[in-house]
Write a protein that holds these residues in place. Structure first.
Motif, PDB file in Angstrom:
ATOM      1  N   PHE A 141      -9.070   6.787  69.107  1.00 34.92           N
ATOM      2  CA  PHE A 141      -8.383   7.663  68.147  1.00 34.92           C
ATOM      3  C   PHE A 141      -7.009   7.053  67.833  1.00 34.92           C
ATOM      4  O   PHE A 141      -6.881   5.857  67.757  1.00 34.92           O
ATOM      5  N   ASP A 167      -4.600   7.440  73.196  1.00 30.44           N
ATOM      6  CA  ASP A 167      -5.475   7.780  72.078  1.00 30.44           C
ATOM      7  C   ASP A 167      -6.158   6.537  71.514  1.00 30.44           C
ATOM      8  O   ASP A 167      -7.357   6.557  71.199  1.00 30.44           O
ATOM      9  N   HIS A 203     -11.146  14.761  60.434  1.00 27.96           N
ATOM     10  CA  HIS A 203     -10.960  13.735  61.453  1.00 27.96           C
ATOM     11  C   HIS A 203     -10.211  14.325  62.654  1.00 27.96           C
ATOM     12  O   HIS A 203      -9.360  15.201  62.499  1.00 27.96           O
ATOM     13  N   GLU A 204     -10.512  13.805  63.824  1.00 26.96           N
ATOM     14  CA  GLU A 204      -9.820  14.266  65.027  1.00 26.96           C
ATOM     15  C   GLU A 204      -8.522  13.480  65.180  1.00 26.96           C
ATOM     16  O   GLU A 204      -8.520  12.250  65.227  1.00 26.96           O
ATOM     17  N   ARG A 205      -7.420  14.211  65.237  1.00 24.18           N
ATOM     18  CA  ARG A 205      -6.106  13.594  65.327  1.00 24.18           C
ATOM     19  C   ARG A 205      -5.231  14.382  66.294  1.00 24.18           C
ATOM     20  O   ARG A 205      -5.554  15.493  66.675  1.00 24.18           O
ATOM     21  N   ARG A 206      -4.081  13.775  66.603  1.00 28.97           N
ATOM     22  CA  ARG A 206      -3.072  14.487  67.389  1.00 28.97           C
ATOM     23  C   ARG A 206      -2.038  15.034  66.411  1.00 28.97           C
ATOM     24  O   ARG A 206      -1.325  14.278  65.759  1.00 28.97           O
ATOM     25  N   ASN A 233      -2.860  18.289  72.883  1.00 32.71           N
ATOM     26  CA  ASN A 233      -4.278  17.981  72.703  1.00 32.71           C
ATOM     27  C   ASN A 233      -4.549  17.533  71.274  1.00 32.71           C
ATOM     28  O   ASN A 233      -3.846  17.920  70.340  1.00 32.71           O
ATOM     29  N   ARG A 234      -5.576  16.730  71.094  1.00 32.02           N
ATOM     30  CA  ARG A 234      -6.030  16.376  69.763  1.00 32.02           C
ATOM     31  C   ARG A 234      -6.807  17.552  69.164  1.00 32.02           C
ATOM     32  O   ARG A 234      -7.355  18.381  69.874  1.00 32.02           O
ATOM     33  N   SER A 235      -6.840  17.590  67.824  1.00 36.84           N
ATOM     34  CA  SER A 235      -7.577  18.652  67.143  1.00 36.84           C
ATOM     35  C   SER A 235      -8.133  18.103  65.835  1.00 36.84           C
ATOM     36  O   SER A 235      -7.750  17.013  65.385  1.00 36.84           O
ATOM     37  N   THR A 236      -9.018  18.869  65.221  1.00 37.74           N
ATOM     38  CA  THR A 236      -9.647  18.443  63.970  1.00 37.74           C
ATOM     39  C   THR A 236      -8.709  18.728  62.804  1.00 37.74           C
ATOM     40  O   THR A 236      -8.213  19.843  62.642  1.00 37.74           O
ATOM     41  N   ASP A 237      -8.470  17.717  61.999  1.00 38.20           N
ATOM     42  CA  ASP A 237      -7.622  17.865  60.824  1.00 38.20           C
ATOM     43  C   ASP A 237      -8.380  18.685  59.780  1.00 38.20           C
ATOM     44  O   ASP A 237      -9.462  18.288  59.342  1.00 38.20           O
TER      45      ASP A 237
END
Length: 346
Positions: A213, A208, A252-255, A243-247
């Motif tokens: 990220f 990441d 913000h895109e995070r895991r 997978n990462r996703s939008t918080d």
């Protein structure tokens, strides 16, 4: 004055800048008080349902009769449990007190549904062994931790790498129920598989970071105090999502952490495979942890600390395994018949 629930207008067509958005203010107040995302979703859902059930009228125009009618409808038409009905009432109390800033005397008179006292579902040690034997991979490790440590499901899923002390075989649970921290044991039998899981999380985090990220969400105001801490490995989840996703809180895109729905499906499959007929949720493993410790002779105060209960009365529900419920009392059907005076048995 007209208002908006969110994206939908309610009445009138004043300019967007002039129209306050009620649900946005609800979310703002919830986040100001550091409530969890799940609480936010539950409260906003109940408030929206309450407004829609009353013809989109503003809550300021509604009173005790409307609240009681809504709650009664949940129980009578909706058939919801007492705990669900009380959650809806808590959401409405939050709306009036924290968002609308209305201290209404009638709100104190709204009666909460009485929750029935129910015994927890507890697996036998043999059932736990069969259940875990029917699982594999990360669901197996998470289920084993729930049973081996007594953690709540979300406490386990939100566990950060820095809070696993492998040298002392301890796990520190941060911001548990009621905002409290506590420590519990790390079962020795899970030490090696948990270290492998942490190494897997390290590799994901490195990937990441290489892709731009890798910043974890930090609790409360820590992100402002330590702007770079979120990128450190210690703050990453022990069980990161694939997978990462939008918080949803900041976009913000995070895991995120492992999805609890995946664990629920794995538990159901394992229960059927193991031939266990008891209804089973992840929380039953926490109940089984406490019950089996009591059966092994550990004192209730120790178990209270491990579970993180505020009051020992909460922990005492597990004493149903000791001298109650048929476990410590001999049924009269199994009692030997008293000897007859003539020396003969009846």
């Amino acid at each position: 004055m007209s208002y908006r629930l969110g994206n939908e207008g309610v009445s009138g067509e004043p300019s967007r800048r002039q129209v306050p958005r009620l649900m946005d203010e609800v979310r703002r107040r919830i986040r100001l008080k550091h409530y969890s995302l799940r609480t936010e979703q539950a409260y906003t859902g109940w408030i929206r349902r309450f407004i829609l059930a009353n013809g989109r009228r503003h809550p300021r125009e509604l009173g005790a009769t409307d609240v009681e009618r809504f709650l009664s409808g949940l129980a009578v038409q909706g058939g919801v449990a007492a705990s669900t009905q009380n959650q809806a009432l808590s959401a409405l109390l939050f709306l009036y007190r924290e968002v609308l800033r209305l201290d209404l005397p009638w709100m104190e008179g709204v009666v909460r549904a009485k929750r029935p006292r129910r015994l927890p579902i507890v697996l036998s040690q043999d059932e736990v062994r069969r259940l875990l034997a029917a699982m594999e991979g990360r669901p197996w490790l998470i289920a084993s931790l729930l049973y081996g440590t007594g953690m709540r499901l979300m406490e386990c899923l939100r566990l950060r790498v820095k809070d696993v002390d492998s040298a002392r075989n301890e796990i520190c649970i941060r911001d548990g129920k009621g905002g409290k921290d506590r420590r519990t044991m790390l079962p020795r039998s899970l030490h090696e598989p948990l270290m492998r899981e942490i190494e897997r999380a390290r590799l994901l985090h490195a990937r990441d970071l290489a892709e731009g990220f890798g910043e974890a969400r930090l609790p409360h105001a820590l992100a402002r105090q330590y702007p770079r801490a979120g990128r450190e490995f210690g703050w990453q989840f022990v069980f990161p999502s694939v997978n990462r996703s939008t918080d949803p809180l900041d976009g913000h895109e995070r895991r995120h952490h492992f999805d609890d729905a995946i664990l629920s499906r794995a538990l159901r499959r394992a229960r059927l495979t193991a031939g266990i007929v008891k209804p089973l949720r992840a929380h039953a493993l926490r109940h089984s942890f406490a019950t089996h410790l009591l059966e092994s002779g550990y004192d209730i105060r120790t178990i209270q600390e491990l579970l993180g209960h505020k009051d020992v009365a909460t922990t005492q529900i597990y004493t149903h395994v000791l001298n109650r419920g048929g476990r410590g009392v001999l049924s009269p059907l199994d009692s030997p018949a008293p000897p007859r005076s003539d020396g003969m048995r009846g």
